[in-house]
Design a protein around this motif. Sequence first.
Motif, PDB file in Angstrom:
ATOM      1  N   LEU A  57       0.924  -1.214  -0.154  1.00 53.93           N
ATOM      2  CA  LEU A  57       0.024   0.626   0.299  1.00 53.93           C
ATOM      3  C   LEU A  57       0.814   1.371  -0.100  1.00 53.93           C
ATOM      4  CD1 LEU A  57      -2.754  -0.803   2.413  1.00 53.93           C
ATOM      5  CD2 LEU A  57      -3.276  -0.974   0.233  1.00 53.93           C
ATOM      6  N   GLY A  58       2.188   1.159   0.460  1.00 55.23           N
ATOM      7  CA  GLY A  58       2.916   2.413  -0.133  1.00 55.23           C
ATOM      8  C   GLY A  58       2.883   2.908   1.306  1.00 55.23           C
ATOM      9  N   LEU A  59       2.166   2.775   2.360  1.00 61.46           N
ATOM     10  CA  LEU A  59       2.506   2.876   3.780  1.00 61.46           C
ATOM     11  C   LEU A  59       4.150   2.611   5.008  1.00 61.46           C
ATOM     12  CD1 LEU A  59      -0.545   3.975   3.107  1.00 61.46           C
ATOM     13  CD2 LEU A  59      -0.541   4.026   5.646  1.00 61.46           C
ATOM     14  N   VAL A  60       4.174   2.006   4.425  1.00 62.97           N
ATOM     15  CA  VAL A  60       6.050   1.369   5.255  1.00 62.97           C
ATOM     16  C   VAL A  60       6.608   1.078   3.632  1.00 62.97           C
ATOM     17  CG1 VAL A  60       4.508   0.022   7.732  1.00 62.97           C
ATOM     18  CG2 VAL A  60       6.004  -1.103   5.460  1.00 62.97           C
ATOM     19  N   ARG A  61       8.070   1.093   4.202  1.00 62.98           N
ATOM     20  CA  ARG A  61       9.253   0.541   3.327  1.00 62.98           C
ATOM     21  C   ARG A  61      10.024  -0.428   3.880  1.00 62.98           C
ATOM     22  NH1 ARG A  61      10.095   3.734  -1.212  1.00 62.98           N
ATOM     23  NH2 ARG A  61      12.528   3.428  -1.484  1.00 62.98           N
ATOM     24  N   HIS A  62      10.091  -1.287   3.479  1.00 64.56           N
ATOM     25  CA  HIS A  62      10.813  -2.788   3.605  1.00 64.56           C
ATOM     26  C   HIS A  62      12.072  -2.524   2.841  1.00 64.56           C
ATOM     27  CE1 HIS A  62      10.645  -6.409   5.900  1.00 64.56           C
ATOM     28  NE2 HIS A  62      11.349  -6.688   5.049  1.00 64.56           N
ATOM     29  N   VAL A  63      13.138  -3.007   3.848  1.00 62.56           N
ATOM     30  CA  VAL A  63      14.388  -3.285   3.353  1.00 62.56           C
ATOM     31  C   VAL A  63      15.257  -4.722   3.804  1.00 62.56           C
ATOM     32  CG1 VAL A  63      15.838  -0.713   2.605  1.00 62.56           C
ATOM     33  CG2 VAL A  63      15.973  -2.027   5.246  1.00 62.56           C
ATOM     34  N   PRO A  64      15.711  -5.447   2.980  1.00 67.82           N
ATOM     35  CA  PRO A  64      15.838  -6.930   3.007  1.00 67.82           C
ATOM     36  C   PRO A  64      16.243  -7.497   4.620  1.00 67.82           C
ATOM     37  CG  PRO A  64      15.993  -6.225   0.703  1.00 67.82           C
ATOM     38  CD  PRO A  64      15.899  -5.173   1.241  1.00 67.82           C
ATOM     39  N   HIS A  65      17.734  -6.947   4.744  1.00 71.01           N
ATOM     40  CA  HIS A  65      17.418  -7.690   6.296  1.00 71.01           C
ATOM     41  C   HIS A  65      17.843  -6.462   7.210  1.00 71.01           C
ATOM     42  CE1 HIS A  65      18.824 -11.156   3.685  1.00 71.01           C
ATOM     43  NE2 HIS A  65      18.539 -12.245   4.929  1.00 71.01           N
ATOM     44  N   ALA A  66      16.959  -5.893   6.760  1.00 71.82           N
ATOM     45  CA  ALA A  66      17.405  -4.729   8.017  1.00 71.82           C
ATOM     46  C   ALA A  66      15.590  -4.028   8.520  1.00 71.82           C
ATOM     47  CB  ALA A  66      17.924  -2.930   7.414  1.00 71.82           C
ATOM     48  N   GLY A  67      14.668  -4.715   8.082  1.00 71.31           N
ATOM     49  CA  GLY A  67      13.403  -4.066   8.934  1.00 71.31           C
ATOM     50  C   GLY A  67      12.540  -3.415   8.046  1.00 71.31           C
ATOM     51  N   ALA A  68      11.253  -2.734   8.657  1.00 69.91           N
ATOM     52  CA  ALA A  68      10.870  -1.869   8.002  1.00 69.91           C
ATOM     53  C   ALA A  68      10.443  -0.764   9.232  1.00 69.91           C
ATOM     54  CB  ALA A  68       9.362  -2.903   7.722  1.00 69.91           C
ATOM     55  N   ARG A  69       9.896   0.108   7.936  1.00 66.95           N
ATOM     56  CA  ARG A  69      10.090   1.336   8.661  1.00 66.95           C
ATOM     57  C   ARG A  69       8.674   2.397   8.317  1.00 66.95           C
ATOM     58  NH1 ARG A  69      15.219   1.771  10.981  1.00 66.95           N
ATOM     59  NH2 ARG A  69      15.064   4.093  11.445  1.00 66.95           N
ATOM     60  N   VAL A  70       8.234   3.238   9.060  1.00 70.16           N
ATOM     61  CA  VAL A  70       7.154   3.677   8.202  1.00 70.16           C
ATOM     62  C   VAL A  70       7.576   4.842   7.121  1.00 70.16           C
ATOM     63  CG1 VAL A  70       5.413   6.110   9.273  1.00 70.16           C
ATOM     64  CG2 VAL A  70       5.671   3.917  10.645  1.00 70.16           C
ATOM     65  N   VAL A  71       6.446   5.058   6.576  1.00 69.97           N
ATOM     66  CA  VAL A  71       7.542   6.045   5.571  1.00 69.97           C
ATOM     67  C   VAL A  71       7.384   7.386   6.076  1.00 69.97           C
ATOM     68  CG1 VAL A  71       6.888   4.626   2.990  1.00 69.97           C
ATOM     69  CG2 VAL A  71       5.176   6.475   4.849  1.00 69.97           C
ATOM     70  N   ARG A  72       8.451   8.316   5.760  1.00 66.16           N
ATOM     71  CA  ARG A  72       8.612   9.689   5.205  1.00 66.16           C
ATOM     72  C   ARG A  72       8.480  10.778   4.672  1.00 66.16           C
ATOM     73  NH1 ARG A  72      12.203   9.871   9.877  1.00 66.16           N
ATOM     74  NH2 ARG A  72      11.272  12.341  10.080  1.00 66.16           N
ATOM     75  N   HIS A  73       7.305  11.688   4.596  1.00 67.65           N
ATOM     76  CA  HIS A  73       6.292  12.177   3.793  1.00 67.65           C
ATOM     77  C   HIS A  73       7.485  13.614   3.760  1.00 67.65           C
ATOM     78  CE1 HIS A  73       3.806   9.371   1.714  1.00 67.65           C
ATOM     79  NE2 HIS A  73       3.227   9.285   3.335  1.00 67.65           N
ATOM     80  N   SER A  74       7.958  13.784   2.728  1.00 69.17           N
ATOM     81  CA  SER A  74       8.493  15.127   2.784  1.00 69.17           C
ATOM     82  C   SER A  74       7.430  15.989   2.386  1.00 69.17           C
ATOM     83  CB  SER A  74       9.484  15.169   1.684  1.00 69.17           C
ATOM     84  OG  SER A  74       9.212  15.227   0.720  1.00 69.17           O
ATOM     85  N   LEU A  75       7.731  17.495   2.634  1.00 65.25           N
ATOM     86  CA  LEU A  75       6.975  18.401   2.153  1.00 65.25           C
ATOM     87  C   LEU A  75       6.899  18.488   0.421  1.00 65.25           C
ATOM     88  CD1 LEU A  75       4.823  20.107   3.954  1.00 65.25           C
ATOM     89  CD2 LEU A  75       7.068  21.794   3.617  1.00 65.25           C
ATOM     90  N   GLU A  76       7.958  18.389  -0.267  1.00 63.66           N
ATOM     91  CA  GLU A  76       8.399  18.011  -1.170  1.00 63.66           C
ATOM     92  C   GLU A  76       7.191  16.985  -1.982  1.00 63.66           C
ATOM     93  OE1 GLU A  76      11.013  18.358  -0.163  1.00 63.66           O
ATOM     94  OE2 GLU A  76      12.131  20.293   0.019  1.00 63.66           O
ATOM     95  N   GLU A  77       6.824  15.744  -1.141  1.00 65.44           N
ATOM     96  CA  GLU A  77       5.957  14.782  -1.935  1.00 65.44           C
ATOM     97  C   GLU A  77       4.942  15.450  -2.086  1.00 65.44           C
ATOM     98  OE1 GLU A  77       5.774  10.064  -1.180  1.00 65.44           O
ATOM     99  OE2 GLU A  77       7.156  11.353   0.129  1.00 65.44           O
ATOM    100  N   LEU A  78       4.151  16.214  -0.835  1.00 64.95           N
ATOM    101  CA  LEU A  78       2.866  16.758  -0.449  1.00 64.95           C
ATOM    102  C   LEU A  78       2.659  17.651  -1.075  1.00 64.95           C
ATOM    103  CD1 LEU A  78       0.632  16.127   1.543  1.00 64.95           C
ATOM    104  CD2 LEU A  78       2.626  15.009   3.039  1.00 64.95           C
ATOM    105  N   VAL A  79       3.707  17.797  -2.064  1.00 66.48           N
ATOM    106  CA  VAL A  79       3.122  19.271  -2.947  1.00 66.48           C
ATOM    107  C   VAL A  79       3.193  18.032  -4.603  1.00 66.48           C
ATOM    108  CG1 VAL A  79       4.179  21.228  -4.559  1.00 66.48           C
ATOM    109  CG2 VAL A  79       4.716  21.112  -2.423  1.00 66.48           C
TER     110      VAL A  79
END
Lengths: 234, 234
Positions: A57-79
Amino acid sequence: MAASQPTLADRICEEMKQAIVSGRLAQGAKLNEPLLAREFGISRGPLREAIRRLEGLGLVRHVPHAGARVVRHSLEELVEIYHVREALEGMAARLAASAISAAAVTELHALLDAHERDIAASDGQAYVQQEGDFDFHYRIIQAARNHKLTQMLLGDLYHPVRMYRVQASQRAHRPQRALTEHRRIVDALADRDGELAELLMRRHIAGARKSLAAQLGGDEAPSPIPAPSTSTRS
Amino acid sequence: MAASQPTLADRICEEMKQAIVSGRLAQGAKLNEPLLAREFGISRGPLREAIRRLEGLGLVRHVPHAGARVVRHSLEELVEIYHVREALEGMAARLAASAISAAAVTELHALLDAHERDIAASDGQAYVQQEGDFDFHYRIIQAARNHKLTQMLLGDLYHPVRMYRVQASQRAHRPQRALTEHRRIVDALADRDGELAELLMRRHIAGARKSLAAQLGGDEAPSPIPAPSTSTRS
DNA sequence: TTTGCAAAAATTGTCGACAAAATAACATCG
DNA sequence: CGATGTTATTTTGTCGACAATTTTTGCAAA
């Protein structure tokens, strides 16, 4: 078609989605599997499935052996998202002008009346306008009767916007003005004027975008040098 | 994003995505977990995670205790998608006119030259035009330099289109004409004329949509949806 | 004190096993 | 012969355990 027997992974996925949007799981927060599993009182299996779904769904980001993190939304991305919203909801307004029923138009008028009362009642804070704004846009999108459009807008695109609004405790930009713009859009729908409805909706969202971009510091309208450094170096 | 050590679930997810788009996993096919797990040579755990991710991506649909199935795309839904594409890629063309570099314009011209040669060489079939068409649209989208737009278009929206094209073995509609339209769009980009680029792109996609919608009215001999044979290679 | 390396701890990835539910098969009864 | 209730099998959901990898910690040396 409601989940007759909602599975654990589904329930947890929904709870986590809520937690992310509401900010209880902060942006960039690491999703520690054993911890979360204990916290939810379940095993790691369903939790991992829920996380994988959130990843899709694009709400978390997952890197293979490092775990998942909640995505960060920059203001640029909001725009960026507001740019997309402008195009998509403009189209929704145009389609809605053709597809909407007279009853739905009446309901929209009633909704805006309720908003007006809310704004008058809670003058200043106008927090209700937050959800109310969403409610209005929701209805327009639904009225367009385009399933894929609804799915994209309400399913994916709105989450970051809601995250930003809730977490930044951002008050509505001039709710009175937004209300007026909403009214004009409904009027255009009532007249079956798709062209005008699209124009007004685009202008409405573009206004919000510019207000957002103003917080960025500089005007972003003509990006002369796109600055390819996305700085997502890991 | 270098997949340093791609996990099993990631690999399987990618393979299944490919299988779905290519039609090796037919629309509406049931995803039998023990069978697929044996087929892929892995356990059910990672497979379930991959399925959950695909569910989030909107490629499979999952009902609580009945299993997951590949989504079915009706022709109506395809038409809806083309509506969304029209709005989004129109915007992409407009943004690209501002953001694209001179070098990229040159590359686009070269790309179209290659397409022209391909069409001339494989006169009639023009299968290359299929991927070539995607390639062209890909580049325009990328040139818009809007990450969210790219994600939505290339990440979610294009899968059904590719599924349809591949599975229906649909030949390109008049590749020569498409090529001409592509050229005009690039010319507009070269002139930095965003308005014109958007108009042309919208018209280009609307034409394809209408061609698609025409199939909706008249049922032709080739059945677009194959019978859901539940049997998969074992 | 800071740097570098090695051991230790924690965390992620994967698997097989068991419980619950749904589907299929079957026998019985009208 | 068809309908129906029951049983049997398959399939999904969940869990705990073990292996692989990363991150942290501790310690020694410059």
